[in-house]
Design an enzyme around this catalytic site. Structure first.
Site, PDB file in Angstrom:
ATOM      1  N   GLY A  58      16.554  78.727  42.107  1.00  0.00           N
ATOM      2  CA  GLY A  58      17.259  77.530  42.904  1.00  0.00           C
ATOM      3  C   GLY A  58      17.808  77.822  44.209  1.00  0.00           C
ATOM      4  O   GLY A  58      17.593  77.268  45.311  1.00  0.00           O
ATOM      5  N   GLU A  59      18.648  78.947  44.000  1.00  0.00           N
ATOM      6  CA  GLU A  59      19.612  79.227  45.285  1.00  0.00           C
ATOM      7  C   GLU A  59      18.493  80.006  46.243  1.00  0.00           C
ATOM      8  O   GLU A  59      18.619  79.779  47.562  1.00  0.00           O
ATOM      9  CB  GLU A  59      20.616  80.255  44.667  1.00  0.00           C
ATOM     10  CG  GLU A  59      21.774  79.392  44.263  1.00  0.00           C
ATOM     11  CD  GLU A  59      21.426  79.491  42.622  1.00  0.00           C
ATOM     12  OE1 GLU A  59      22.160  78.946  41.943  1.00  0.00           O
ATOM     13  OE2 GLU A  59      20.236  79.999  42.078  1.00  0.00           O
ATOM     14  N   VAL A  60      17.627  80.749  45.610  1.00  0.00           N
ATOM     15  CA  VAL A  60      16.839  81.235  46.864  1.00  0.00           C
ATOM     16  C   VAL A  60      15.896  80.173  47.609  1.00  0.00           C
ATOM     17  O   VAL A  60      15.636  80.319  48.716  1.00  0.00           O
ATOM     18  CB  VAL A  60      15.691  82.114  45.851  1.00  0.00           C
ATOM     19  CG1 VAL A  60      14.479  82.783  46.905  1.00  0.00           C
ATOM     20  CG2 VAL A  60      16.342  83.384  45.402  1.00  0.00           C
TER      21      VAL A  60
END
EC number: 2.4.99.12
Length: 408
Positions: A58-60
């Site tokens: 998700g953060e990537v």
């Protein structure tokens, strides 16, 4: 930090064996576990390093525009992206290939972090969202290397946990050079945890910048059937969703289960076969929805956007269990009516906005979800197009605005 490091060493065997078990269970090369001890045998660079730490997929995905901006602004530097999960690692490799360096972030043991920093010597470090690694931040601060928390968020659950352990973390939040957070509640919590109020600002989530709003939506939808895309589901949500779908009694509807971790596919099949349902596997149907079967299971990653483009309504997982929910925005950009369970603290402000706009409906049982889906399947899509477009466009640009606030 002595007390923190003492407890970390005491509990480290549990942390290590859990990490090793997950690696072996999901078929990862066991050698990669050594990266978590900062033993890295991959590609290196003679250029100065900018470190970006994004915990998982998700953060990537959310940081794509931010990474692009860094590469533009620092052409003489090499970007190193770290994460802690297999899905995050696979996504980094898929998005960037050899254009960035990549390894797992080491365990937060002091000797591991020291070795990591000695190897890479990052000039600037960007930590995404809530990845507070006390030894990493403390050692960067001691070495006078800049460290920023960007796209920061702090759920009430995480806030209460940090408050309990703050006495042993040596004011770690005060050692951040600057913090950019996603919402007013996040801002207040970060300040209460010790972030200098003159070095923190609120903006919107980077996740808005990772979206490309399609010009046409109705033309992409399946004309034969009505698809209910259940995205990023966790165990045991699939059983609840199948039960809700069975109660729906709609001959034109197809339930599409998209687990957060597709390696769980065999267990999901086993679970829902117990109630007499035999789902079609995406990988066995030429990576297409099987319109002849009422339940489909997606056992591949990277197809969620395409699935949302065909959907009539969406359910966002990680919300029927106390997990905090998953990202609503990919479904929102296709102007889909959305449902979820009651646990969405990871996306609290976005969820509250969508509830107020009458786009998100919340139900925590199969019975409630069945009623929500009945209503949403009969809704008129044009009614929410304008609302969703305005909402998304007003919140874009945080990835670029971040650099106005950071002293680089």
């Amino acid at each position: 930090m002595r007390v923190y490091n003492f407890f970390l060493i005491i509990f480290f065997p549990l942390i290590f064996f859990r990490s090793l078990y997950k690696s072996l269970k999901f078929g990862e090369n066991p050698k990669r576990i050594m990266e978590k001890f900062s033993i890295y045998g991959g590609k290196k660079s003679s250029k100065p390093i900018i470190l970006i730490h994004a915990v998982s997929v998700g953060e990537v995905l959310a940081s794509r525009k931010f990474v692009e901006e860094i590469k533009k602004r620092f052409p003489d530097h090499q970007t190193l992206i770290t994460c802690t999960t297999q899905t995050g690692s696979a996504t980094i490799k898929r998005l960037y290939g050899d254009s960035v360096l990549h390894q797992y972030m080491p365990f937060d043991l002091k000797f591991c972090i020291k070795r990591f920093l000695k190897k890479w010597k990052p000039e600037i470090t960007f930590i995404l969202e809530t990845e507070i690694w006390p030894n990493l931040i403390n050692l960067l601060h001691v070495q006078k290397r800049k460290v920023f928390l960007v796209n920061g968020r702090m759920s009430e659950k995480s806030f209460n946990r940090y408050k309990l352990v703050m006495p042993i973390l040596d004011n770690v939040f005060s050692k951040l050079d600057f913090t950019i957070c996603q919402g007013a509640k996040d801002l207040k919590r970060f300040i209460e945890l010790g972030v200098n109020k003159d070095r923190v600002i609120k903006d919107y989530s980077f996740k808005f910048d990772s979206l490309s709003i399609p010009n046409e939506r109705d033309n992409l939808k399946n004309k034969e059937k009505k698809l209910i895309i259940c995205a990023s589901t966790h165990d045991p949500e699939e059983k609840i969703l199948v039960k809700a779908f069975s109660m729906l009694n709609n001959e034109n509807a197809i339930l599409v289960l998209v687990p957060r971790h597709p390696e769980r596919a065999s267990k999901i099949i086993k679970d829902i076969k117990k109630v007499g349902i035999n789902p079609s596997l995406f990988s066995k149907n030429n990576l297409k929805i099987d319109l002849s079967n009422t339940v489909n299971l997606i056992d591949e990653i990277g197809y969620l956007e395409s699935l949302f483009s065909q959907a009539n309504i969406a359910f966002i997982g990680g919300s029927l269990i106390p997990h905090g929910g998953q990202n609503f925005l990919e479904a929102l950009k296709f102007s889909l009516p959305i449902s979820s369970g009651e646990s969405f603290y990871n996306f609290q402000e976005i969820a509250e906005d969508l509830i107020e706009m009458n786009i998100l409906k919340v139900g925590n049982s199969a019975e409630k979800l069945k009623l929500i889906w009945e209503e949403q399947l009969n809704s008129v899509p044009n009614q929410i197009y304008e609302k969703t477009d305005n909402y998304l466009k007003q919140r874009m640009g945080a990835s670029q605005r971040a650099f106005k606030h950071l002293s680089l």
